[in-house]
Enzyme design. Sequence first.
Site, mmCIF file in Angstrom:
data_model
loop_
_atom_site.group_PDB
_atom_site.id
_atom_site.type_symbol
_atom_site.label_atom_id
_atom_site.label_comp_id
_atom_site.label_asym_id
_atom_site.label_seq_id
_atom_site.Cartn_x
_atom_site.Cartn_y
_atom_site.Cartn_z
ATOM 1 N N SER A 58 56.550 74.053 18.671
ATOM 2 C CA SER A 58 55.744 73.886 17.460
ATOM 3 C C SER A 58 55.018 75.141 16.995
ATOM 4 O O SER A 58 54.890 75.373 15.800
ATOM 5 C CB SER A 58 54.738 72.754 17.656
ATOM 6 N N ASP A 256 42.863 70.919 17.799
ATOM 7 C CA ASP A 256 43.576 70.222 18.873
ATOM 8 C C ASP A 256 43.677 71.048 20.148
ATOM 9 O O ASP A 256 44.179 70.579 21.175
ATOM 10 C CB ASP A 256 44.971 69.796 18.415
ATOM 11 N N HIS A 259 47.533 74.215 19.073
ATOM 12 C CA HIS A 259 48.262 74.985 18.064
ATOM 13 C C HIS A 259 47.420 76.127 17.516
ATOM 14 O O HIS A 259 46.205 75.985 17.334
ATOM 15 C CB HIS A 259 48.703 74.067 16.924
#
Length: 287
Positions: A58, A256, A259
């Site tokens: 990601s 979070d 990321h």
Amino acid sequence: MKPARQPLRLLLAAVGAAAMLSFLLLLAPPQNLSFFSSYSYSPYAHRPKLLFLLAGQSNMAGRGAVLHPLPEPYLPHPRILRLAASRRWVPAAPPLHADIDTHKTCGLGPAMPFAHRLLLRGHHVDDELLVLGLVPCAVGGTRIWMWAKGQPLYESAVARARAAVADGGGSIGGVLWFQGESDTIEIDDATSYGGKMERLVADLRADLQLPNLLVIQVGLASGEGNYTDIVREAQKNINIPNVLLVDAMGLPLRDDQLHLSTEAQLQLGNMLAEAYLKFNSSRGSML
């Protein structure tokens, strides 16, 4: 009976509208800039390009928030192209992985600022204008075993790399690899990471017939589990020629805590570009 026809007509119209809405939802057009850029033409689409594979999970696909207006290093440039999922060259515009990492909402990653930085430093290659081709392959949440030879992600990346070279020619400048957060969950994944990464590099070089293929891996800034330090240590200890490490540790994260933020992705893109330019400079390259 005539008065009853009006409600029936309204009902049929409502059913028709609902059916059309359902059809449009099934089409699910990406709600991002790359959806529009995929229909744009670039005069450089079939020119030789300096190609870069964008692989991993990601943080390479990009989860940085899309800002409005976009920072300058994320703006489209006529000589920065992206290989779409359809294997057509289109002008690169974020999110670059919108049609590749389709199960998540993609945002800003490191590749656009990386490409902009290279254009600033190398306007010509062999008397030709430098054209960059970005080949998105990253998919969020993937573990390194999913990138092993024979697995769909690996085979797709190799196929896309070959297609990128075939359409207009050019050469692969390197692989930008940012992956490993998912391998921090299980101790077995973490301790076997280094060996799997070395195997991946060897397989890519063999299948792309590039024995000296440059791979720039990003040292993890975060992890999903408790074994981030083990994966990071494995990344640092990979001792293969033409495999570089750019360490993302310390770059700002989103809420979070997994990321990279938009600011961090911008900084990482510049770091990757500097690593690439320094590597080429040591080999006497003009770029």
